[in-house]
Design a protein around this motif. Structure first.
Motif, mmCIF file in Angstrom:
data_model
loop_
_atom_site.group_PDB
_atom_site.id
_atom_site.type_symbol
_atom_site.label_atom_id
_atom_site.label_comp_id
_atom_site.label_asym_id
_atom_site.label_seq_id
_atom_site.Cartn_x
_atom_site.Cartn_y
_atom_site.Cartn_z
ATOM 1 N N LYS A 57 4.079 -8.789 1.633
ATOM 2 C CA LYS A 57 5.253 -8.998 2.337
ATOM 3 C C LYS A 57 3.881 -9.086 3.401
ATOM 4 N N LYS A 58 4.699 -10.614 4.412
ATOM 5 C CA LYS A 58 4.668 -11.585 5.658
ATOM 6 C C LYS A 58 3.584 -10.271 6.965
ATOM 7 N N ALA A 59 4.133 -9.926 6.649
ATOM 8 C CA ALA A 59 3.846 -8.607 7.855
ATOM 9 C C ALA A 59 2.009 -8.146 7.645
ATOM 10 N N TYR A 60 1.868 -7.986 6.160
ATOM 11 C CA TYR A 60 0.619 -8.002 5.942
ATOM 12 C C TYR A 60 -0.634 -8.542 6.033
ATOM 13 N N ASN A 61 -0.427 -10.255 6.496
ATOM 14 C CA ASN A 61 -1.322 -10.616 6.811
ATOM 15 C C ASN A 61 -1.952 -11.478 5.889
ATOM 16 N N LEU A 62 -1.231 -11.039 4.579
ATOM 17 C CA LEU A 62 -2.010 -11.561 3.298
ATOM 18 C C LEU A 62 -1.333 -12.719 2.453
ATOM 19 N N GLU A 63 -2.261 -13.894 2.607
ATOM 20 C CA GLU A 63 -1.478 -15.091 2.246
ATOM 21 C C GLU A 63 -1.199 -14.446 -0.087
ATOM 22 N N ASN A 64 -0.212 -14.625 -0.742
ATOM 23 C CA ASN A 64 0.381 -14.553 -2.378
ATOM 24 C C ASN A 64 -0.539 -15.899 -2.318
ATOM 25 N N SER A 65 -0.749 -15.790 -3.894
ATOM 26 C CA SER A 65 -1.129 -16.906 -4.508
ATOM 27 C C SER A 65 -0.018 -17.295 -5.622
ATOM 28 N N ASP A 66 -0.166 -18.571 -6.071
ATOM 29 C CA ASP A 66 0.467 -19.514 -6.564
ATOM 30 C C ASP A 66 -0.074 -19.887 -7.774
ATOM 31 N N GLY A 67 1.018 -20.016 -8.865
ATOM 32 C CA GLY A 67 0.556 -20.576 -10.095
ATOM 33 C C GLY A 67 -0.354 -19.544 -10.835
ATOM 34 N N PHE A 68 0.393 -19.134 -11.632
ATOM 35 C CA PHE A 68 0.848 -18.515 -12.810
ATOM 36 C C PHE A 68 1.367 -18.709 -14.596
ATOM 37 N N LYS A 69 0.786 -18.616 -15.224
ATOM 38 C CA LYS A 69 1.843 -17.552 -16.274
ATOM 39 C C LYS A 69 1.026 -16.518 -17.121
ATOM 40 N N ASN A 70 1.890 -16.287 -17.980
ATOM 41 C CA ASN A 70 2.412 -14.832 -18.376
ATOM 42 C C ASN A 70 1.829 -15.143 -20.186
ATOM 43 N N THR A 71 0.924 -14.136 -20.429
ATOM 44 C CA THR A 71 0.536 -14.364 -21.709
ATOM 45 C C THR A 71 0.490 -12.841 -22.087
ATOM 46 N N VAL A 72 0.449 -12.736 -23.296
ATOM 47 C CA VAL A 72 0.485 -11.266 -24.054
ATOM 48 C C VAL A 72 -0.687 -10.639 -24.354
ATOM 49 N N THR A 73 -1.076 -9.655 -23.830
ATOM 50 C CA THR A 73 -2.251 -8.403 -23.921
ATOM 51 C C THR A 73 -2.431 -7.570 -24.501
ATOM 52 N N TYR A 74 -3.214 -6.492 -24.581
ATOM 53 C CA TYR A 74 -3.244 -5.036 -25.222
ATOM 54 C C TYR A 74 -4.299 -4.710 -23.424
ATOM 55 N N GLU A 75 -4.013 -3.849 -22.905
ATOM 56 C CA GLU A 75 -4.733 -2.736 -21.495
ATOM 57 C C GLU A 75 -4.724 -1.794 -22.050
ATOM 58 N N HIS A 76 -5.472 -0.725 -20.636
ATOM 59 C CA HIS A 76 -5.412 -0.180 -21.005
ATOM 60 C C HIS A 76 -4.804 0.864 -19.361
ATOM 61 N N LYS A 77 -4.000 1.663 -19.371
ATOM 62 C CA LYS A 77 -3.474 1.657 -17.943
ATOM 63 C C LYS A 77 -3.716 3.135 -18.028
ATOM 64 N N TYR A 78 -3.886 3.033 -16.390
ATOM 65 C CA TYR A 78 -4.114 4.263 -16.229
ATOM 66 C C TYR A 78 -3.087 5.043 -14.941
ATOM 67 N N ASP A 79 -2.371 6.331 -15.820
ATOM 68 C CA ASP A 79 -1.002 6.677 -15.044
ATOM 69 C C ASP A 79 -1.924 7.588 -13.933
ATOM 70 N N ALA A 80 -1.397 7.471 -12.947
ATOM 71 C CA ALA A 80 -1.758 8.514 -11.519
ATOM 72 C C ALA A 80 -0.711 9.677 -11.383
ATOM 73 N N MET A 81 -0.446 9.466 -12.486
ATOM 74 C CA MET A 81 0.918 10.653 -12.375
ATOM 75 C C MET A 81 -0.042 11.749 -13.635
ATOM 76 N N LYS A 82 0.182 11.131 -14.268
ATOM 77 C CA LYS A 82 -0.582 11.964 -15.978
ATOM 78 C C LYS A 82 -1.876 11.965 -16.047
ATOM 79 N N ARG A 83 -2.608 11.258 -15.376
ATOM 80 C CA ARG A 83 -3.922 10.997 -14.828
ATOM 81 C C ARG A 83 -4.354 10.877 -16.261
ATOM 82 N N GLN A 84 -4.287 10.071 -16.884
ATOM 83 C CA GLN A 84 -4.184 9.907 -18.909
ATOM 84 C C GLN A 84 -4.452 8.534 -19.195
#
Length: 552
Positions: free
Chosen positions: A512-539
């Motif tokens: 948000k603007k209130a955070y005084n952090l400038e967002n970045s532009d210019g993205f494209k999407n690809t599909v990859t495999y990742e490891h997600k860390y679930d903060a609730m399940k801790r796994q």
């Protein structure tokens, strides 16, 4: 992996700052020893060990260790209860062993849970304390010991009643020397040609001028002459036996005394908490935004207290006043701390007679400016303008409590208020960190959830530190309703400093603007495999997701 530091890379600025810290530390070491009911040299020994040994072992670039005012009441009571200073030294040695153990079990990580509004409130409170406590010394009234930070004093007075007593004890010579010293210290900053003299700090010139002025007053028989009780009073050993008697060793025969173990535990806990608070403050002050390993610091403090006890020194902590003086004097590395400890050792052995000519009024002028910088009105305005009551209230509560009680009580109050705000804010899950099985060109994602509080600072800080060089990072705040300023500061500092130094490409989304952090532009999407860390399940689970990539 810790980067190797060239201690001699900034020798000019570090020597000058080390000299300033030495001038500040000398009367504080003596004053705290006096108030603790310990031999005066025990304070100097603690300062020397804190500067040289702890300074060398520590990974902090700015922190300065030595005898602490926060331990004064504990030390005074302990020496009386244990019956001798030698027995007390055994308790200090055991406290050092306890601190060493705390470092190995990584207890230092609790410092990551000190929110910035509490740290800033603590620093501002200490700044006001310094100013209020130094005013009497500045006008020639030295009834309270140098370095006292508590509202209620040992002599039965408090900070404000002491100020009212000043009017009956004004010494004109002290006032003149204080004003001349302040003019030198302030003027030095105003003239650019003087700032180029890095090896000659303004504090040293102020001390020399203060000594010369008082010598002139004394030689002319002027009523402005400052008497001995208003000058630094370092004991001068005249024989080898007197010098040898300075070293006092612990009484190991008291090892079975349960009181010794209780005192050791108390010192270890209080000293460790004060050290961790100071470490957070030091990292906050650091213009280069370098992080210090608090577990290494606890080990360094433990070794320092063990050595100090074996030589007859007081227990030590990392100290805010000396650390602030170090930062304000332009220190670049821990070499400044080591130099300050070395100067303490050399000067007390080689030039004690000269040191005893230094007026407390000159040193008060140096500390008054340090206090002003810590308690700058800009700090209060900064938190007020953040327009968040849950940031300002803990800050101002900590600030007031530190001034009217002591450091630990003030910080405890600020922490309690912060926790209440967090509970009311119903912080469920702070963030989700996802990281691929890393290959060159892959992306590291940090997705922030609805509520991100200061309690999540440790995990996010660890995540940012672990990001490898030459990598690409996406930090996504699209789902966030609230992000603590501590976490925002971490992200800002990471992007501004470490990312540039280690060629890490950072993309920000959804801030948000209130955070005084400038967002970045210019993205494209690809599909990859990742490891997600679930903060609730801790796994961690492997899932197919749409990955945000960088458009080259």
């Amino acid at each position: 992996m810790t980067k190797k530091i060239n201690l001699f890379a900034n020798l000019k600025s570090d020597f000058a700052s080390g000299l300033v810290v030495f001038l500040v530390a000398l009367p504080l070491c003596l004053g705290i020893a006096l108030a603790s009911g310990a031999p005066l040299f025990s304070g100097i020994i603690s300062g020397v060990i804190g500067g040289i040994i702890v300074g060398f072992l520590s990974q902090s670039h700015l922190s300065v260790s030595g005898p602490a005012a926060g331990l004064t009441a504990i030390v005074l009571t302990a020496i009386t209860d244990l019956g001798s200073f030698n027995t007390f030294l055994l308790a200090v040695l055991l406290a050092g062993i306890f601190q060493l153990a705390l470092g190995f079990i990584k207890a230092g990580t609790i410092s990551n849970y000190f929110p910035s509004n509490v740290i800033e409130g603590m620093l501002a409170g200490i700044g006001v304390i310094i100013i209020l406590k130094q005013i009497p010394h500045a006008v020639g009234y030295d009834s309270d010991f140098e370095g006292d930070e508590a509202f209620s004093q040992i002599d039965g007075q408090n900070t404000f009643s002491e100020l009212l007593s000043v009017f009956n004890h004004v010494q004109l010579g002290s006032i003149i020397i204080t004003l001349v010293s302040l003019l030198i210290l302030i003027g030095w900053v105003k003239f650019s040609f003087l700032q180029k003299l890095k090896l000659v700090p303004a504090a040293l010139i102020a001390v020399i001028v203060g000594v010369l002025l008082n010598e002139y007053f004394t030689s002319t028989g002027s009523s402005l002459a400052i008497s001995k009780e208003h000058l630094v009073n370092l004991p001068i050993p005249t024989t080898f036996n007197e010098l040898k008697n300075i070293i006092i060793t612990p009484d190991f025969s008291a090892i079975t005394n349960t009181k010794v173990w209780f005192v050791a535990g108390t010192i270890a806990v209080v000293a460790s908490i004060e050290t961790l608070l100071c470490m957070e403050a030091a990292d906050k002050m650091d213009a280069q935004k370098r992080y210090s390993d608090t577990n290494v610091e606890l080990k360094a403090q433990g070794i320092g207290n063990i050595v100090s006890a074996l030589l007859g020194g007081l227990p030590m902590t990392s100290v805010v006043v000396r650390t602030s003086a170090n930062n304000n004097a332009g220190a670049k590395s821990k070499m400044s701390t080591i130099i300050h400890g070395s100067l303490l050792l050399i000067s007390v052995l080689a030039i004690p007679a000269f040191l005893n000519k230094i007026p407390y009024a000159t040193l008060a002028a140096i500390l008054l400016l340090i206090g002003y910088k810590l308690a700058s009105p800009k700090t209060v305005k900064h938190f007020w303008q953040k327009d968040k009551i849950y940031q300002f209230i803990p800050f101002i509560a900590t600030f007031v409590a530190v001034v009217f009680t002591d450091l630990l009580k003030g910080v405890a109050l600020g922490m309690v208020i912060n926790v209440i705000f967090i509970l009311v804010g119903n912080a469920k899950r702070a963030y989700r960190f996802t990281k691929e099985q890393y290959h060159d060109g892959d992306i590291i994602h940090i997705d922030l959830a609805q509520e991100v509080s200061f309690l999540n600072k440790s995990a996010i800080k660890t995540t940012l530190i672990s990001i490898p060089e030459n990598s690409k990072v996406v930090i996504n705040a699209s789902d966030t309703v609230y992000i603590a300023h501590d976490v925002l500061d971490l992200i800002k500092d990471f992007k501004k400093f470490r990312a540039k130094e280690e060629n890490i490409k950072v993309k920000l989304i959804g801030f948000k603007k209130a955070y005084n952090l400038e967002n970045s532009d210019g993205f494209k999407n690809t599909v990859t495999y990742e490891h997600k860390y679930d903060a609730m399940k801790r796994q961690t689970v492997q899932v197919e997701i749409k990955n945000t990539d960088f458009k080259e």
